[in-house]
Write a protein that holds these residues in place. Structure first.
Motif, short mmCIF file in Angstrom:
data_model
loop_
_atom_site.label_atom_id
_atom_site.label_comp_id
_atom_site.label_asym_id
_atom_site.label_seq_id
_atom_site.Cartn_x
_atom_site.Cartn_y
_atom_site.Cartn_z
N SER A 467 0.82 -1.21 0.00
CA SER A 467 0.00 0.00 0.00
C SER A 467 0.86 1.26 0.00
O SER A 467 0.63 2.20 -0.78
N MET A 468 1.86 1.31 0.86
CA MET A 468 2.73 2.48 0.93
C MET A 468 3.54 2.64 -0.35
O MET A 468 3.75 3.75 -0.85
N GLY A 469 3.99 1.50 -0.92
CA GLY A 469 4.76 1.58 -2.16
C GLY A 469 3.96 2.18 -3.29
O GLY A 469 4.43 3.09 -4.00
N PHE A 470 2.75 1.70 -3.48
CA PHE A 470 1.90 2.23 -4.56
C PHE A 470 1.54 3.69 -4.30
O PHE A 470 1.57 4.54 -5.22
N PHE A 471 1.18 3.99 -3.04
CA PHE A 471 0.77 5.35 -2.71
C PHE A 471 1.93 6.34 -2.90
O PHE A 471 1.75 7.42 -3.48
N ALA A 472 3.12 5.97 -2.43
CA ALA A 472 4.27 6.87 -2.55
C ALA A 472 4.64 7.07 -4.01
O ALA A 472 4.88 8.21 -4.45
N PHE A 473 4.71 6.00 -4.77
CA PHE A 473 5.13 6.10 -6.17
C PHE A 473 4.13 6.88 -7.02
O PHE A 473 4.48 7.85 -7.72
N LEU A 474 2.86 6.50 -6.94
CA LEU A 474 1.85 7.18 -7.74
C LEU A 474 1.60 8.60 -7.26
O LEU A 474 1.41 9.53 -8.07
#
Length: 484
Positions: A467-474
């Motif tokens: 969740s954090m990976g997708f949120f941070a990247f996008l």
């Protein structure tokens, strides 16, 4: 001489010897290797046993299996199909000693016991040490337990019922009742005479426990000290007063930690009043350490017991619940992706690189979580040093994040565009730091809630890192102006 070729004469003599010896000597069956170089039963040996069982040749089965060590006989039962195990057991009934039974996988043992009467199970239990008999009987259903206990002698039944009164996986279940305890007022000579003259004493022990009149342990005396000390010396002058006492209700994992920490060979087990009621030895702990280590590794993945001999239905129930939980946590990550759907449509490179960010964060979280679970299991991570360990793992995460971010950021800048390289580098750093935090926090939280910290921690750590990976990247991609 008749002038016949000497070579032919020699050949004739060999044929005469073979003919006189008979066909059985001439065609000796080749010997089958039992074990390979890794001390595992060979495929050829297992197949030979199976063929003999299928042909109903019990004598052949017995001859093949008889040379094996009890542990190897137990392995053989695990290697043959379940439907062949009862026939194998009947063929080698005389070899099914208590040593073999204790080495059997519990699921394989349960299958064999289903075909045995309570009296037969009781006869096997009477051959075993109390702790092994308890391990055998505790897995039976309540009704089967009562039936087996009813067939036991009064002394054995009382000892096993007493052990079953303690919690599962506790020192009380694990301990042996057979030990040597003496008062402290006797001399070394008195002790030696007692050990030699009393035929009812256990034959396997490493130290003698010294007790007071209330049967509370006050010291221990190793056999090596006894053998090297003059007969007239009081035991109280030889014994070691400092000793590690194990409460009967202590969890077996904590018992193993005490053996490891204090390098114990054996230890006294005491009841709530401090009276000596049994002992635990190092050979018992070896099994516990292996069992607990395997259990933690499997629980971290949500694989349940993870035994290949476990019934399929039980494996299904243990695993599917965590897969369903994982499905729920995965939906959270999917919702984050859906929130940035428009941005992904405008820049396809985001969809290409998203799995990279999530995968790196997930692996980093798994590494930290494995370290944390081990530290908790070994009592290395406690309330006293949680903050310090958390800060340590954060620093490791920062170093890892910068290193990996430089690699993936540079590659992305060359393949796509510089700004996207900066975005993914920042996202990777953020996600790895988050993974370090989650890898410590989730197991510690489970531990504070009195739950096993290994229980499917990976499901929750993966949810956080994805969740954090997708949120941070996008989120960074949108904020940077890469997509509008």
């Amino acid at each position: 001489m008749d002038g016949k070729d000497p070579t032919l004469l020699e050949k004739d003599r060999e044929e005469d010897i073979v003919s006189a010896a008979g066909p059985d000597t001439a065609e000796t069956e080749p010997e089958i290797e039992h074990l390979d170089e890794d001390d595992r039963l060979t495929h050829e040996f297992v197949e030979a046993v199976r063929d003999a069982v299928e042909e109903g040749d019990d004598g052949r089965v017995y001859d093949l299996v008889e040379p094996l060590h009890p542990a190897d006989i137990a392995d053989l039962f695990e290697l043959v199909p379940a439907e062949e195990r009862p026939d194998l057991g009947k063929a080698i009934a005389e070899l099914m000693t208590g040593e073999v039974i204790t080495e059997l996988n519990e699921h394989v043992r349960d299958e064999l016991f289903e075909a045995l009467s309570p009296d037969a199970v009781a006869q096997i239990a009477e051959q075993l040490e109390t702790d092994d008999a308890v391990a055998l009987i505790e897995d039976l259903d309540d009704e089967e337990q009562r039936a087996v206990l009813a067939e036991l002698g009064p002394e054995d039944r009382a000892a096993i019922e007493d052990a079953l009164s303690f919690p599962e996986e506790s020192a009380g279940r694990l301990m042996q009742r057979d030990l040597v305890a003496v008062p402290e007022h006797i001399t070394v000579g008195d002790l030696i005479d007692y050990l030699r003259d009393n035929g009812d004493l256990t034959t396997e022990f490493w130290e003698v426990f010294v007790v007071d009149p209330a049967h509370r342990p006050v010291g221990t005396c190793q056999l090596s000290w006894i053998l090297r000390t003059p007969r007239n010396i009081p035991i109280s002058d030889v014994m070691k007063r400092d000793q590690t006492l194990i409460p009967a209700t202590l969890d077996q994992e904590e018992v193993a930690l005490r053996f490891q920490k204090y390098a114990l060979i054996s230890a006294a087990v005491v009841d709530a009043s401090g009276r000596l009621i049994g002992q635990i030895t190092a050979d018992d702990i070896v099994h516990i350490i292996q069992e607990e280590a395997s259990e933690d590794a499997l629980l971290m993945s949500g694989a349940g017991e993870g035994d290949i001999n476990q019934p399929i239905r039980e494996s299904y129930h243990e695993r599917v619940r965590w897969l369903i939980a994982n499905l729920g946590t995965a939906l959270i990550a999917s919702l984050i992706i859906a929130a940035f759907g428009a941005a992904i449509e405008k820049l396809v490179a985001l969809a290409v690189l998203m799995p990279v960010v999530a995968s790196i964060g997930g692996n980093a979280g798994t590494q930290t979580m494995a370290v944390s679970v081990r530290a908790l299991a070994m009592n290395q991570l406690t309330q006293s040093n949680t903050v310090r360990v958390l800060w340590r793992e954060m620093r490791v995460a920062m170093l890892n994040g910068v290193t990996v971010a430089a690699l993936i950021g540079g590659a992305t800048a060359l393949i796509f565009q510089p700004m996207l390289g900066i975005v993914i580098a920042l996202a990777v750093v953020i996600n790895i730091i988050t993974a370090g935090l989650a890898g410590v926090a989730v197991p510690v939280l489970f531990d504070r809630l009195d739950q096993d910290p290994a229980v499917a921690s990976s499901v929750f750590v993966t949810m956080i890192t994805d969740s954090m990976g997708f949120f941070a990247f996008l989120g960074l991609a949108v904020a940077s102006g890469l997509v509008s």
